[in-house]
Design an enzyme around this catalytic site. Structure first.
Site, PDB file in Angstrom:
ATOM      1  N   ASP A 106      -2.004  14.303  28.188  1.00  0.00           N
ATOM      2  CA  ASP A 106      -1.882  14.653  29.488  1.00  0.00           C
ATOM      3  C   ASP A 106      -0.212  14.863  29.514  1.00  0.00           C
ATOM      4  O   ASP A 106       0.609  14.078  28.759  1.00  0.00           O
ATOM      5  CB  ASP A 106      -2.230  13.563  30.492  1.00  0.00           C
ATOM      6  CG  ASP A 106      -1.409  13.767  31.759  1.00  0.00           C
ATOM      7  OD1 ASP A 106      -1.249  14.804  32.288  1.00  0.00           O
ATOM      8  OD2 ASP A 106      -0.737  12.866  32.288  1.00  0.00           O
ATOM      9  N   ASP A 132      -2.851   9.333  32.317  1.00  0.00           N
ATOM     10  CA  ASP A 132      -2.561   8.330  33.277  1.00  0.00           C
ATOM     11  C   ASP A 132      -3.096   8.642  34.791  1.00  0.00           C
ATOM     12  O   ASP A 132      -3.110   7.845  35.701  1.00  0.00           O
ATOM     13  CB  ASP A 132      -1.212   8.100  33.569  1.00  0.00           C
ATOM     14  CG  ASP A 132      -0.385   9.400  34.171  1.00  0.00           C
ATOM     15  OD1 ASP A 132      -0.893  10.334  33.826  1.00  0.00           O
ATOM     16  OD2 ASP A 132       0.746   9.186  34.771  1.00  0.00           O
ATOM     17  N   ASP A 178      -7.456  12.823  34.614  1.00  0.00           N
ATOM     18  CA  ASP A 178      -7.462  12.634  33.271  1.00  0.00           C
ATOM     19  C   ASP A 178      -8.761  11.846  32.960  1.00  0.00           C
ATOM     20  O   ASP A 178      -9.145  11.574  31.878  1.00  0.00           O
ATOM     21  CB  ASP A 178      -6.285  11.805  32.635  1.00  0.00           C
ATOM     22  CG  ASP A 178      -5.125  12.661  32.793  1.00  0.00           C
ATOM     23  OD1 ASP A 178      -5.050  13.861  32.423  1.00  0.00           O
ATOM     24  OD2 ASP A 178      -4.081  12.035  33.267  1.00  0.00           O
TER      25      ASP A 178
HETATM   26 MG    MG Z   1      -0.292  12.708  34.466  1.00  0.00          MG
END
Ligand code: MG
Ligand code: ADP
Length: 280
Positions: A38, A225, A229
């Site tokens: 990410d 995070d 995700d």
């Molecule tokens: Mg992120």
């Protein structure tokens, strides 16, 4: 792998600040040959800063910022926290996935979003500064269908991110960055980090991309995070998060970097290889 070896490996990992939630992950980690990242909050700090502001007039800017005050997006937070403006009354508010936000502010229709959003609403962007190629994220604003201004934000790359990517490449692990950000901004950041990327990725597409890579034959690790995700972390062969991530991301991960240090990802891969070697 014998259960004893895995237990020893898991214990060693814990002492190094690596929480392995699922013992199988320690073994699987040794086979990962594609690591998906990410962008926001993982490779970058996730706390963007406003670097440029260009509006036709202060009044238009007040409309724009009043609408941003409704959004919980990190870009919006950065904007609202730094602009000292009396907020106007917002009576309607809507988020458009992958594009931005729209609403009614003091009876005017206000749009805030990326280029895709402006194209979608047929707004002609009157701005000739190429913020994106410098790795900044430009956000455009329109009132009643007319372009009124632009803000550019920059989210710093985390210390150690570039080194991490090169360490993974040295170990024969390919890397890919996924982001909802626009193509040119993504290209600038991925270029800086020397990694592959996919831009303008919708939240629900992250999981699909991980799945596609698995179908291509990769053993896929994913680190992230955020809420967006979580499905991809679950789908990945090894999902990784860190303590500063949201609870949902941590819950979806097999491996948690307790010290929030990106370099620990390499430590985890090395430990995994060592554990498997000792077993054989
Ligand atoms: Mg992120
Ligand atoms: P990401 O968080 O990865 O950028 P999102 O789907 O949340 O993905 O957002 C995609 C894009 O939509 C952002 O990069 C930004 O260009 C635009 N956007 C989202 N929220 C806002 C907002 N509050 N104001 C302006 N633009 C926004």
């Amino acid at each position: 792998a014998t259960p004893t070896a895995i237990m020893v490996g898991t214990g060693r990992a814990a002492k190094m600040g690596l929480l392995i939630k699922n013992a199988e992950a320690l073994e699987t980690a040794s086979k990962i040959n594609m690591m998906v990242f990410d962008k926001t909050g993982t490779l970058t700090r996730g706390t963007p800063e406003v670097t440029d502001t260009k509006f036709k007039n202060e009044e238009d800017k007040a409309y724009a910022i009043s609408l941003e005050a409704m959004s919980s997006h990190p870009l919006a937070k950065a904007i609202v926290n730094t602009q000292d403006i009396a907020l106007k009354n917002v009576t309607s508010y809507e988020e458009i996935a992958g594009e931005g936000i729209k609403g009614i502010v003091d009876n005017k229709h206000v749009l805030a979003g990326n280029k895709k959003m402006m194209d979608h609403f047929h707004v002609v962007v009157e701005n000739d500064v190429d913020y994106a190629s410098a790795g900044k994220t430009p956000l455009y604003y329109a009132i009643d269908g007319q372009y009124v201004g632009v803000m550019a934000l920059q989210d710093e790359i985390k210390p150690g991110a570039k080194e991490l990517i090169s360490d993974l490449h040295q170990r024969g692990i390919k890397t890919m960055m996924l982001t909802g950000d626009n193509e040119r901004t993504a290209k600038a950041i991925a270029g800086e980090l020397n990694m592959d990327y996919r831009a303008e990725v919708l939240p629900q597409d992250k999981e699909r991309i991980v799945h596609e890579l698995q179908d291509e034959g990769y053993k896929v690790g994913m680190i992230g995070d955020g809420i967006n995700d979580a499905p991809a972390l679950t789908r990945a062969d090894v999902g990784v998060s860190f303590t500063s991530g949201l609870d949902i991301a941590i819950e979806s991960a097999d491996l948690v970097l307790m010290k929030n240090d990106l370099h620990d990802l390499v430590v985890a891969f090395d430990l995994s290889k060592a554990t498997i070697k000792n077993i054989k």
